[in-house]
Design an enzyme around this catalytic site. Structure first.
Site, PDB file in Angstrom:
ATOM      1  N   GLY A  13      13.803  47.783  58.564  1.00 35.19           N
ATOM      2  CA  GLY A  13      12.456  47.365  58.212  1.00 35.19           C
ATOM      3  C   GLY A  13      12.035  46.232  59.133  1.00 35.19           C
ATOM      4  O   GLY A  13      12.743  45.897  60.077  1.00 35.19           O
ATOM      5  N   SER A  14      10.878  45.652  58.860  1.00 35.54           N
ATOM      6  CA  SER A  14      10.349  44.583  59.723  1.00 35.54           C
ATOM      7  C   SER A  14      11.021  43.254  59.380  1.00 35.54           C
ATOM      8  O   SER A  14      11.865  43.187  58.483  1.00 35.54           O
ATOM      9  CB  SER A  14       8.838  44.462  59.515  1.00 35.54           C
ATOM     10  OG  SER A  14       8.576  43.927  58.230  1.00 35.54           O
ATOM     11  N   PHE A  16      11.187  39.709  57.612  1.00 36.93           N
ATOM     12  CA  PHE A  16      10.775  39.247  56.269  1.00 36.93           C
ATOM     13  C   PHE A  16      10.729  40.389  55.248  1.00 36.93           C
ATOM     14  O   PHE A  16      10.056  40.299  54.225  1.00 36.93           O
ATOM     15  CB  PHE A  16       9.389  38.564  56.300  1.00 36.93           C
ATOM     16  CG  PHE A  16       9.214  37.608  57.447  1.00 36.93           C
ATOM     17  CD1 PHE A  16       9.957  36.441  57.508  1.00 36.93           C
ATOM     18  CD2 PHE A  16       8.330  37.893  58.483  1.00 36.93           C
ATOM     19  CE1 PHE A  16       9.810  35.562  58.570  1.00 36.93           C
ATOM     20  CE2 PHE A  16       8.169  37.005  59.542  1.00 36.93           C
ATOM     21  CZ  PHE A  16       8.903  35.851  59.591  1.00 36.93           C
ATOM     22  N   GLU A  88      21.628  42.069  61.912  1.00 39.60           N
ATOM     23  CA  GLU A  88      20.836  41.952  63.149  1.00 39.60           C
ATOM     24  C   GLU A  88      21.420  42.784  64.286  1.00 39.60           C
ATOM     25  O   GLU A  88      21.559  42.308  65.418  1.00 39.60           O
ATOM     26  CB  GLU A  88      20.768  40.482  63.606  1.00 39.60           C
ATOM     27  CG  GLU A  88      20.227  39.519  62.571  1.00 39.60           C
ATOM     28  CD  GLU A  88      18.712  39.419  62.515  1.00 39.60           C
ATOM     29  OE1 GLU A  88      18.024  40.385  62.914  1.00 39.60           O
ATOM     30  OE2 GLU A  88      18.235  38.374  62.053  1.00 39.60           O
ATOM     31  N   GLN A  90      20.320  44.935  66.141  1.00 42.84           N
ATOM     32  CA  GLN A  90      19.486  45.149  67.342  1.00 42.84           C
ATOM     33  C   GLN A  90      19.733  44.083  68.408  1.00 42.84           C
ATOM     34  O   GLN A  90      19.363  44.270  69.554  1.00 42.84           O
ATOM     35  CB  GLN A  90      17.997  45.212  66.964  1.00 42.84           C
ATOM     36  CG  GLN A  90      17.318  43.870  66.711  1.00 42.84           C
ATOM     37  CD  GLN A  90      17.618  43.283  65.333  1.00 42.84           C
ATOM     38  OE1 GLN A  90      18.237  43.926  64.499  1.00 42.84           O
ATOM     39  NE2 GLN A  90      17.187  42.065  65.094  1.00 42.84           N
ATOM     40  N   CYS A 147       2.021  42.657  54.119  1.00 44.07           N
ATOM     41  CA  CYS A 147       1.039  42.376  55.176  1.00 44.07           C
ATOM     42  C   CYS A 147       0.302  41.074  54.850  1.00 44.07           C
ATOM     43  O   CYS A 147      -0.258  40.941  53.760  1.00 44.07           O
ATOM     44  CB  CYS A 147       0.052  43.533  55.289  1.00 44.07           C
ATOM     45  SG  CYS A 147      -1.281  43.196  56.456  1.00 44.07           S
ATOM     46  N   CYS A 150      -3.743  41.841  54.397  1.00 44.60           N
ATOM     47  CA  CYS A 150      -4.364  42.602  53.298  1.00 44.60           C
ATOM     48  C   CYS A 150      -3.470  42.811  52.077  1.00 44.60           C
ATOM     49  O   CYS A 150      -3.926  43.343  51.081  1.00 44.60           O
ATOM     50  CB  CYS A 150      -4.846  43.955  53.820  1.00 44.60           C
ATOM     51  SG  CYS A 150      -3.526  45.155  54.024  1.00 44.60           S
ATOM     52  N   CYS A 179       0.555  45.379  58.125  1.00 46.78           N
ATOM     53  CA  CYS A 179       0.563  46.823  57.922  1.00 46.78           C
ATOM     54  C   CYS A 179       0.039  47.478  59.202  1.00 46.78           C
ATOM     55  O   CYS A 179      -0.467  46.801  60.099  1.00 46.78           O
ATOM     56  CB  CYS A 179      -0.285  47.214  56.718  1.00 46.78           C
ATOM     57  SG  CYS A 179      -2.048  47.005  56.973  1.00 46.78           S
TER      58      CYS A 179
HETATM   59 ZN   LIG Z   1      -2.767  44.993  56.234  1.00 47.90          ZN
END
Ligand SMILES: [Zn+2]
Length: 191
Positions: A13-14, A16, A88, A90, A147, A150, A179
């Site tokens: 995932g990203s 955070f 980690e 990557q 995100c 939003c 997002c």
């Molecule tokens: Zn968003």
């Protein structure tokens, strides 16, 4: 936890998104079940010395810092764990084939391997090693941050500065989860 012998668990995932916390939670569960675990983390910050054991800042899980796959293999032969965690991934600066071969070797020996890694860099390009690990995982978890624009599920770690190098050390405050929609809008405004 015997059902995880010889299995690969991948948390991605990203930034955070809680990947590392999930890896740590897994390690704790194996510890409760009395499995011998070792956690590794690639050295990305030269301020840390080779092989030094540092405390992870969030949940104080100890991990062994490694520069190479060979070091990871040496520790594993010496310490004979049942479970290997790699955070980690990557950041491990080794050929993808070599990393995959090492992980497959551990799995063939019935070790459990838990990996956490970023799926994409700040431009939305996949990290090769994570891209290779996702399909061969027995258990694959894609985590999501929120995100900041939003409030939807995050998709990518957007870099707030204009620096272009792929890996930037010690600068997690330079990123924000976005997002896909907000990321694309952000890119449009810059172009
Ligand atoms: Zn968003």
């Amino acid at each position: 936890m015997h059902q995880y012998k010889g299995k690969l668990i991948v948390h991605t995932g990203s930034m955070f998104s809680g990947k590392t916390s999930s890896l740590e939670k897994d390690v704790k569960r194996f510890n409760i079940a009395k499995y011998k675990t070792i956690a590794f983390k690639p050295v990305v910050d030269s301020r840390y010395k080779r092989n030094e054991i540092v405390t992870h800042d969030l949940t104080s899980m100890n991990c062994i810092l490694i520069n190479t796959i060979d070091e990871m293999m040496e520790y594993t032969s010496e310490l004979k764990p049942d479970v290997i965690a790699i955070d980690e991934i990557q950041f491990l600066d080794e050929p993808v084939d070599k990393i995959i071969a090492a992980i497959n070797g551990f799995l063939e020996r019935d070790l459990t391997v838990i990996v956490a890694g970023l799926d994409m860099d700040f431009t939305g390009r996949p990290f090769e090693i994570v891209k290779e690990l996702m399909p061969i995982a027995d258990y694959l978890y894609k985590h999501h941050a929120v995100c900041v624009k939003c409030g939807a599920d995050g998709w990518v770690s957007n870099r707030k500065s204009k620096d272009q190098e792929r890996i930037k050390i010690g600068a997690s405050d330079e990123y924000e989860p976005l997002c896909r929609k907000c990321f694309l809008e952000e890119k449009k405004m810059i172009d």
